[in-house]
Design an enzyme around this catalytic site. Structure first.
Site, PDB file in Angstrom:
ATOM      1  N   GLU A 153       0.824  -1.213   0.000  1.00 54.76           N
ATOM      2  CA  GLU A 153       0.000   0.000   0.000  1.00 54.76           C
ATOM      3  C   GLU A 153       0.859   1.265   0.000  1.00 54.76           C
ATOM      4  O   GLU A 153       0.901   2.001  -0.959  1.00 54.76           O
ATOM      5  CB  GLU A 153      -0.925  -0.002   1.228  1.00 54.76           C
ATOM      6  N   ASP A 163      -1.556  -4.133   3.995  1.00 58.95           N
ATOM      7  CA  ASP A 163      -1.447  -4.093   5.453  1.00 58.95           C
ATOM      8  C   ASP A 163      -2.168  -5.264   6.122  1.00 58.95           C
ATOM      9  O   ASP A 163      -3.181  -5.758   5.602  1.00 58.95           O
ATOM     10  CB  ASP A 163      -2.009  -2.773   5.985  1.00 58.95           C
ATOM     11  N   ASP A 192      -4.500  -6.056   8.198  1.00 58.33           N
ATOM     12  CA  ASP A 192      -5.754  -5.820   8.904  1.00 58.33           C
ATOM     13  C   ASP A 192      -6.912  -6.018   7.930  1.00 58.33           C
ATOM     14  O   ASP A 192      -6.705  -6.363   6.764  1.00 58.33           O
ATOM     15  CB  ASP A 192      -5.785  -4.422   9.539  1.00 58.33           C
ATOM     16  N   GLU A 230      -8.877  -3.879   6.483  1.00 53.21           N
ATOM     17  CA  GLU A 230      -8.830  -2.970   5.346  1.00 53.21           C
ATOM     18  C   GLU A 230      -7.784  -3.421   4.340  1.00 53.21           C
ATOM     19  O   GLU A 230      -8.017  -3.393   3.124  1.00 53.21           O
ATOM     20  CB  GLU A 230      -8.532  -1.548   5.842  1.00 53.21           C
ATOM     21  N   TYR A 252       3.737  -3.005  13.283  1.00 53.38           N
ATOM     22  CA  TYR A 252       2.517  -2.405  12.731  1.00 53.38           C
ATOM     23  C   TYR A 252       1.823  -1.538  13.773  1.00 53.38           C
ATOM     24  O   TYR A 252       1.641  -1.956  14.922  1.00 53.38           O
ATOM     25  CB  TYR A 252       1.574  -3.498  12.235  1.00 53.38           C
ATOM     26  N   ARG A 258      -1.273  -0.018  13.782  1.00 54.44           N
ATOM     27  CA  ARG A 258      -2.729  -0.019  13.982  1.00 54.44           C
ATOM     28  C   ARG A 258      -3.129  -1.390  14.533  1.00 54.44           C
ATOM     29  O   ARG A 258      -3.393  -2.325  13.780  1.00 54.44           O
ATOM     30  CB  ARG A 258      -3.449   0.305  12.670  1.00 54.44           C
ATOM     31  N   HIS A 268      -2.307  -9.771  15.327  1.00 56.47           N
ATOM     32  CA  HIS A 268      -1.327  -8.696  15.380  1.00 56.47           C
ATOM     33  C   HIS A 268      -0.507  -8.819  16.659  1.00 56.47           C
ATOM     34  O   HIS A 268      -0.829  -9.562  17.573  1.00 56.47           O
ATOM     35  CB  HIS A 268      -2.022  -7.334  15.392  1.00 56.47           C
TER      36      HIS A 268
END
Length: 719
Positions: A7, A80, A82, A84, A300, A302, A346
């Site tokens: 991304e 990423d 997650d 999204e 990461y 988030r 995560h």
């Protein structure tokens, strides 16, 4: 050649370094496909089927990406880690005609050589459950925003917006403000006696706080009650009735998750959510460390998980043993519980390489990035250390049925506080928990020196600041780590809340929006309902629910309420206010109207006359300067350019308008931006800063832009 699609362009160089030859890295710069911008894009009659479109500014990227994919022997989707990111991979697979069931998805929580190469060794298929959870969130948010925003615009003010998470967060701020406005302070008195005791080493003074009466907790509510206490203890016959000694442990706090990092960054470093997000992203994507090249420093950013990998635990223990010794390393790794619903695939936010200490790389980091890295580094290291130990003492002292209590605490072993003493929570001054008490035993009769008392009043709950609002959102289950900062930024940008120093205060517009939405949609504006919807999204991710059914259950109740709200006659719009000013174009009266950016003057002869003017704080019209002809030539038609002024400053506009609509920025499009010698230097690079914009759209920015992108809504602190 194998193609790896990511991304953010900021981490491209870092990942390329670890992949080596035979790989090409392509950055999409975020989303490449989404719901259409100017229509709902969801077929509610066809099982809520979304209609995705390639974003208008990403068509060139898609063309280049398709060309690269065709010439590659293998394509890996490394967006990423997650929901999204999973959805972006799914969109990419559809655009590039890649089988989502094939092993094309690679995931890493840190940008390190070990993590990237391990991900390449174990590619998997795209996780459709994660994709569906993200699709459900996007469709749900689009329905709520697309349907409620016109309602607010019709009934309150043009161009307003609503959102499923945004509007509930606004309600938190509004409800808190109403608590403050309705708060009635209550009187109370603090009371302690200053006592002394003598031994062979001399006389020692100490404080004993009034605690109870006849074994019942006592609170002095007024002056009369204070006088009763003073009269009752006037003989000052104090006797020690109990001495309790114990060894207590203070455990280190868990390593950072997104919300706790944002809170500590504001409270301890004074960094706003925006500044924290920018610095955290830079640390995650990688920083140029000289000969070492671009290197990612943290995992990461988030995440809502406090999990620490086994490798990271082992590395931390080895580092602690080497630098601090056996006493500081626990025999078993410290384990911290994540909150319910955390995405535990995560990890926490932690440094990737403990050998890269903040001091060793400070010359390579921007000041803000260094401060945040030091905070993350020390919080993680402390979280892997042994507790601090204290000798704690609690002494009860009686005086005519009134009980006084003296407490004290002395450190035996510093434990994790050797790394970061700020982790030790400071106690209220009245508690004196850290006071050093003299040696006391039961039966001692300390001498009275004086009584100290002070009238106080209870205070209303504090207004939210960015950090405390994030904490409340997390506690309430509203949103997820990636949504906290954008949600608050939207409330500020839309003028639903304003900053007063660091605190957030709802505007009149914010009050109106909340009142109207709560009246029509109590469920949508309910915190428990919003948190429950987040749980439903988690259930979709776990494979326990079908995402279309979740949307259908919501929509069946939402749509009838929306029709009812749109059909009634309720109106909260401010009536146009007639002024004494005449329109300079047609002579009609000017009216004060309210738009998205505040109040302005508009001709009463609209739509025949469309003249509008800005208005100053006193309600007077601001004459827009007439365009000036310049020597600048329009590159599209060859005509001279005019110097014009718009909402965001001065710019060039073609004199052949409307035949030619070419516009372009001036060399300095914010010529009203003046350097003020009284302003502090830029906290990022030390260059002068300047004020930019006007009215409520003023902000401060570095004069070295775009080399330095520092901006702030408030004057930065001088230190």
């Amino acid at each position: 050649m194998k193609l790896v699609i990511i991304e953010g362009a900021g981490k491209k160089e870092t990942i390329e370094k670890y992949l080596g030859s035979g790989y090409k890295v392509f950055a999409t710069k975020g989303h490449i496909r989404d719901l259409p911008a100017k229509r709902l894009g969801i077929n509610v009659k066809k099982n809520f089927e979304p209609k995705y479109e390639i974003l208008s500014d990403k068509q060139d990227i898609v063309d280049r990406l398709q060309k690269s994919a065709k010439s590659s022997t293998q394509v890996y989707l490394a967006t990423d880690p997650d929901r999204e990111g999973e959805a972006i991979s799914w969109h990419l697979a559809n655009i590039l005609d890649i089988d989502v069931n094939a092993p094309v998805r690679i995931v890493f929580n840190e940008i390190s050589k070990k993590a990237v190469q391990a991900a390449l060794q174990s590619p998997r298929s795209v996780d459709i459950n994660l994709v569906d959870a993200q699709q459900a969130r996007r469709v749900l948010d689009r329905i709520v925003g697309y349907k409620l925003s016109p309602l607010l615009s019709r009934k309150i003010q043009n161009k307003l917006s609503a959102g499923r998470v945004q509007s509930v967060t606004l309600r938190l701020v509004v409800d808190r403000e109403r608590e403050i406005l309705n708060f009635k302070p209550e009187e109370y008195w603090t009371f302690y006696s200053l006592l002394s005791i003598s031994d062979k080493n001399g006389t020692h003074n100490f404080k004993a706080n009034l605690h109870s009466f006849n074994g019942k907790k006592l609170k002095i509510a007024n002056k009369d009650e204070l006088d009763l206490v003073l009269n009752a203890i006037s003989a000052h016959n104090y006797t020690v009735t109990s001495v309790k000694k114990s060894v207590t442990n203070s455990r280190p706090l868990a390593p950072f998750v997104t919300s706790s990092m944002q809170q500590d960054s504001l409270n301890k470093l004074g960094m706003s959510l925006k500044q924290t997000s920018l610095s955290a992203q830079a640390l995650y994507e990688g920083v140029d460390l000289g000969q070492q090249g671009k290197t990612a420093l943290v995992t990461y950013i988030r995440t809502d998980s406090t999990r620490v990998s086994v490798d990271a635990q082992a590395a931390a223990k080895e580092y602690i043993l080497k630098k601090y010794g056996d006493k500081y390393a626990p025999s078993k790794p410290n384990i911290y519980a994540s909150k319910k619903g955390a995405q535990d695939a995560h990890e926490c936010i932690r440094p990737i390489d403990l050998s890269l200490t903040p001091d060793s790389i400070k010359q390579y980091l921007k000041p803000a990035d260094l401060k945040l890295y030091k905070l993350i580094y020390e919080r993680f290291l402390a979280s892997q250390m042994t507790p601090a130990q204290y000798n704690s003492v609690s002494v009860d002292i009686d005086c005519n049925k009134y009980n006084f209590r003296a407490t004290g605490r002395t450190m035996i072993f510093d434990g994790y506080t050797v790394v970061y003493n700020s982790f030790v929570e400071k106690k209220d001054d009245d508690n004196d928990d850290n006071a050093l008490l003299p040696e006391l035993v039961e039966g001692d009769k300390p001498n009275w020196i004086e009584d100290k008392f002070e009238q106080k009043f209870t205070k209303p709950p504090a207004r939210y600041n960015e950090a405390s609002l994030v904490k409340k959102m997390e506690e309430s289950g509203i949103g997820r780590p990636a949504t906290y900062s954008p949600t608050i930024a939207t409330l500020l940008a839309r003028k639903y809340v304003e900053k007063d120093g660091k605190v957030l205060i709802p505007t009149e517009l914010g009050f109106k929006c909340v009142d109207m939405l709560v009246g029509y949609f109590p469920d949508v504006m309910n915190i428990e309902f919003t948190a429950g919807m987040e749980q439903s999204l988690d259930d979709i991710e776990d494979g326990g629910k079908v995402w279309q059914k979740v949307i259908e259950d919501f929509y069946c109740e939402f749509e009838p309420k929306l029709k009812s709200a749109m059909g009634d006659g309720v109106n909260m719009r401010e009536p146009d206010e007639e002024t004494d000013f005449d329109c300079p174009e047609c002579g009609s009266k000017l009216f004060v109207k309210t738009g998205r950016f505040g109040k302005f003057l508009s001709c009463s002869n609209y739509p025949d006359c469309k003249h509008i003017m800005n208005i100053d704080q006193d309600g007077n019209p601001i004459e827009k300067p007439k365009p000036k002809i310049t020597d600048e030539i329009c590159e599209k038609c060859g005509a001279n350019m005019l110097e014009r002024e718009g909402r965001y400053g001065k710019f060039y506009g073609c004199s052949a308008f409307p035949k030619c609509r070419n516009i372009k920025k001036m060399v300095d499009s914010t010529t009203d931006a003046k350097i003020d010698e009284n302003l502090p230097p830029c906290p990022e690079c030390g260059s002068p800063i300047r004020k930019i914009g006007f009215g409520k759209r003023q902000f401060y920015g570095c004069t070295r832009y775009p080399d330095c992108v520092f901006t702030s809504n408030e004057i930065p602190p001088k230190k």
